[in-house]
Write a protein that holds these residues in place. Structure first.
Motif: not given
Lengths: 335, 544
Positions: A6-8, A19, A54-57, A64, A66
């Motif tokens: 769900d990467v945005s 997503d 922005a969101s997701g991983r 992860d 991040r």
């Protein structure tokens, strides 16, 4: 193994990737195919750590990524135009990452890599003196130097002319296979994707609309727009679809049908008939637009020794393997 | 053939002006030193160069200029990164404010520093007054803007992808900076540093006002030898040394600037907000703000101080001639003179600048042509490196008899200032013109446009902003020019910098207060011009 969940990504509030989820197993080559502006390069940059997610991983082997900066990810990124360092020679470009890691015997490795991409003896040239194809090979060798766990390719061949692109695509596939590299390539060129990759993800308006084994995606586009983007000439539904499927010897259903240009061939034994609207000669075949009875205007091809002219009546055979059933949905023009 | 003729035609006017108003006066001044009583006598010059004082002066010039350059570069490069690669509220205003010192009149800078670090100043306890450190700080104050602008302009448009490629290959931010960014910025940094060194080595007003009697640079020494000691031979000798040193410097830097592959990919990038990793830039920018802000604040505060209280008395006094007849005319009169002269200098230097920029920026079709253009380019940069004092004094001794008796001409001062501003104007215009793809002109021509029409269609739309910016620079340079003007301005028609210099030289609290107020007025005028230029957002000053 690379996995996106769900990467945005957005630019100044405008979503560029929405997503996106996908998995890429070790040793496989995935092509992300999409028209320009579909967000595919942004997705690549996000994986490389050059754009904030922005969101997701984004994860590698379940960890992860991040907060892991680009240079610690162990992913190599190859740009559309190579981005060779203009002030360094070919050998120093290729050996760049080796020098960063103080790898012993770097010179031998550089020679080996240059041999792999077919550029022996180019060590002391400056990038400015190379042709476009040579530059891309150097960029590829540079990316492969440290055996990255993932190679990211951003339209690696699209800056080259058509003939060279085709040849390099084959070479690229062979080199990636030989090195056993896991790679993710974004491109807008279906042929390139088909040549290089084993898996395909189709992106549109920032979303991954379909993914899977490359041949499977090709055979079964998920919707009309994807079909048109994948090179199908028209998408039919309703009665025209039924007429066409019957002529192909299939049982009609509720699905729409996507038709490649080469699915309809002018042949005396053809099950359909129609009137030629226009004809254009290409080196390999004659491309026609035919008003098919009961279906409407369709693209078709004829052998070069046929001489259909506008207004002629012709019989047309349908090659079922060049059509694809797609779940019914709204058909939008273009593609 | 037609191309060569057109080249000669365009270059004719600037060459003539440069010949009469630059080469003639400067060589006249040099000849004064080399020919003694009509006899060629270079021995006298050699004798001057072995004097202990000369050696001391040359050494001081070299090390103070080096130190000033080093400080300006060390502060300017990180600050350029923050101001041009990061975005934050108020960035535009900060960038504009930091540009102001560069065009502040040198005399004003000197006065501001004295006000800050003088015995009565807020930093007087440091005992900095009259020290070499104060001079170096003054030089850095001036020139940090040049570094920020030049390096910032190059950095701003630097394609980020090579750096990203390096990061993707495993290079840490520091390694990326060392191996990719720095080599790409090297030409900009080297040229900024060399031009800053040039400005530092020929700085006149700052050293004269801050150095007092203890420190003298080559430039101020030439001034003292010429005006106070009337030792023209020694002055000429120093001028020759200066000219040679600067020519050598220009040659060395053009060599240093050369890189294996000069093409740099240009692009515009979205600038992110500053993050923790930007501490060098934040620190440097903070220091620059202090370096630039404190003297100016001290100047303004000082100008508002009347006796023991505050007030506008010093400003009101600007309509007078000062106490004890310090001046022949009121300061307001000098302000009007300054503005009038600046208008003249601006149009002169723009006219010449446009012609020169066209000549040097057109693509050459043969090796000879390229060489001629390169030579012209260097020739018109010379005023940057020749002491304005030499130029001014040269005017006096060569343009004083028919057919060139111009001593009383009102145009003499603006002409000298136009020549001083010319390199800056050319360097603002030439990159813009050089950046135009020649095929655009060819396309226009192939559609039937004549040369003038082509210029109007292709060049002018690109040129008008740099043109306005060049006008701003020329105007500001003219307002602040001191070296040449100090020789040429007539006593009854002085310009502002001359008046300020006179006022600080005359005793009396009122005179000093007036000098401060006049400095504020001159600085404000110049700053307003520069702010207008900054609004145009021309990435100029970037390509000496």
């Amino acid at each position: 193994m690379l996995s996106l969940h769900d990467v945005s990504v957005s630019y100044d509030g405008t979503p560029a990737v929405v997503d996106a989820s996908l998995d890429l197993a070790d040793g496989q080559v995935l092509a992300v195919l999409g028209p320009s502006g579909s967000g595919k390069s942004t997705l690549l940059r996000a994986i490389a750590g050059l754009e904030p997610v922005a969101s997701g991983r984004v994860a590698w082997d379940g960890t992860d990524l991040r907060g892991v900066p680009t240079h610690r990810r162990g992913f190599a990124l190859m740009f559309q135009d190579g981005q060779l360092f203009g002030h360094l020679t070919v050998a120093r470009n290729v050996g760049y990452a080796l020098r960063l890691r103080r790898t012993p015997d770097a010179a031998a490795r550089v020679r080996e890599l240059l041999a792999l991409v077919g550029l022996e003896g180019y060590e002391h040239r400056l990038p400015a003196t190379l042709s476009g194809g040579e530059r891309q090979r150097v960029a590829l060798a540079r990316s492969l130097a440290v055996q990255p766990r993932l190679l990211l390719l951003d339209e690696p061949l699209s800056a080259l002319d058509a003939g060279l692109r085709e040849r390099l695509a084959t070479e690229l596939r062979d080199i990636l296979r030989a090195a056993g590299t896991t790679a993710l390539m974004v491109t807008h060129d279906q042929d390139e994707a088909f040549t290089v990759a084993d898996r395909l993800a189709v992106m549109r308006d920032g979303r991954i609309v379909q993914q899977g084994d490359i041949a499977a995606v090709w055979r079964g586009p998920v919707d009309a727009e994807t079909a048109l983007f994948l090179g199908y000439a028209r998408v039919l539904e309703g009665d025209p679809a039924h007429v066409l499927l019957r002529a192909a010897g299939r049982s009609p259903g509720d699905d729409a049908v996507a038709v490649r240009r080469s699915a309809l061939v002018v042949a005396d034994a053809g099950a359909l008939s129609g009137t030629v609207v226009s004809a254009r000669v290409t080196p390999e075949q004659i491309r026609l637009i035919v008003a098919v009875d009961g279906v409407g205007e369709l693209d078709a091809v004829a052998r070069l020794d046929a001489h259909p002219a506008p207004g002629d009546r012709v019989a047309i055979a349908v090659d079922a393997s060049r059509t694809a059933a797609i779940p019914a949905g709204p058909v939008r023009p273009g593609g | 053939m037609r191309r060569s003729l057109a080249l000669v035609g365009l270059a004719a006017l600037p060459l003539a002006v440069l010949g009469v108003f630059f080469v003639l006066p400067v060589s006249g001044m040099l000849a004064e030193g080399l020919w003694v009583d009509g006899r060629f006598d270079p021995g006298a010059v050699a004798e001057v160069l072995t004097r202990p004082r000369t050696i001391r002066v040359v050494w001081f010039t070299v090390w103070s200029a080096s130190a000033g350059t080093a400080v300006a570069v060390l502060l300017g490069v990180p600050a350029a990164h923050l101001l041009h690669r990061r975005t934050f509220p108020g960035r535009g205003a900060l960038r504009a404010a930091l540009l102001v010192p560069f065009v502040l009149p040198t005399v004003v800078v000197g006065v501001a520093f004295r006000e800050l670090i003088g015995e009565a100043g807020p930093l007087g306890f440091l005992g900095f007054d009259g020290s070499a450190g104060a001079i170096v700080a003054g030089l850095a104050f001036f020139n940090v803007a040049v570094v920020i602008r030049a390096v910032g302009a190059a950095w701003e448009s630097l394609d980020p992808r090579p750096a990203e490629a390096a990061a993707a290959l495993g290079a840490s931010p520091a390694q990326v900076f060392r191996t990719v960014t720095l080599p790409a910025l090297r030409p900009a940094i080297v040229s900024a540093a060399s031009v800053v060194f040039l400005f530092c080595a020929t700085a006149f007003g700052v050293v004269l006002t801050l150095g007092g009697l203890r420190y003298s640079s080559v430039e101020t020494e030439i001034y003292l030898l010429t005006t106070n000691l009337l030792d023209l031979q020694a002055a000429a000798a120093l001028s020759i040394v200066q000219l040679l040193a600067i020519t050598a410097l220009l040659a060395i830097t053009s060599r240093l600037r050369a890189v294996p592959d000069p093409t740099v990919a240009r692009s515009t990038v979205r600038a992110p907000r500053p993050s923790r990793g930007d501490w060098p830039g934040l620190l440097a920018t903070g220091l620059v703000v202090v370096l630039v802000g404190l003297p100016i604040a001290a100047l303004v505060a000082g100008s508002l101080q009347v006796g023991d209280g505050w007030g506008l008395g010093n400003y009101r006094a600007l309509t007078t001639e000062g106490s004890r007849q310090a001046l022949l005319v009121p300061v307001t009169h000098a302000l009007v003179t300054s503005l009038r002269v600046a208008v003249d200098a601006t149009w002169m230097s723009l006219t010449l600048g446009v012609l020169v920029a066209i000549v040097v920026s057109r693509r050459s079709h043969s090796r000879t042509e390229r060489r001629v253009r390169g030579l012209l380019d260097g020739l018109f940069m010379l005023p940057l490196g020749v002491s304005a004092v030499t130029l001014g004094f040269g005017f006096l001794i060569t343009l004083d008899e028919p057919p060139l008796d111009l001593r009383d001409s009102a145009l003499l001062v603006p002409i000298a200032q136009a020549l001083v501003a010319l390199p800056l104007v050319v360097r603002t215009l030439a990159p813009a013109l050089g950046g135009i793809d020649d095929r655009q002109r060819q396309a226009a021509a192939s559609l039937g446009a004549g040369p003038l029409r082509t210029f109007a269609t292709v060049d002018l739309p690109v040129l008008w902003k740099p043109l306005l910016a060049g006008a701003g620079f020329a105007f500001a340079v003219s307002l602040g020019e001191f070296g040449a003007t100090s020789f040429l301005a007539r006593d009854e028609n002085p310009t502002m910098p001359i008046v300020i210099f006179h006022l600080i030289g005359h005793p009396g609290a009122m005179n000093y207060g007036m000098a401060l107020a006049a400095s504020v007025v001159l600085a404000t005028t110049t700053a307003l011009v520069m702010l207008a230029v900054e609004r145009l957002r021309v990435p100029s000053l970037g390509s000496f």
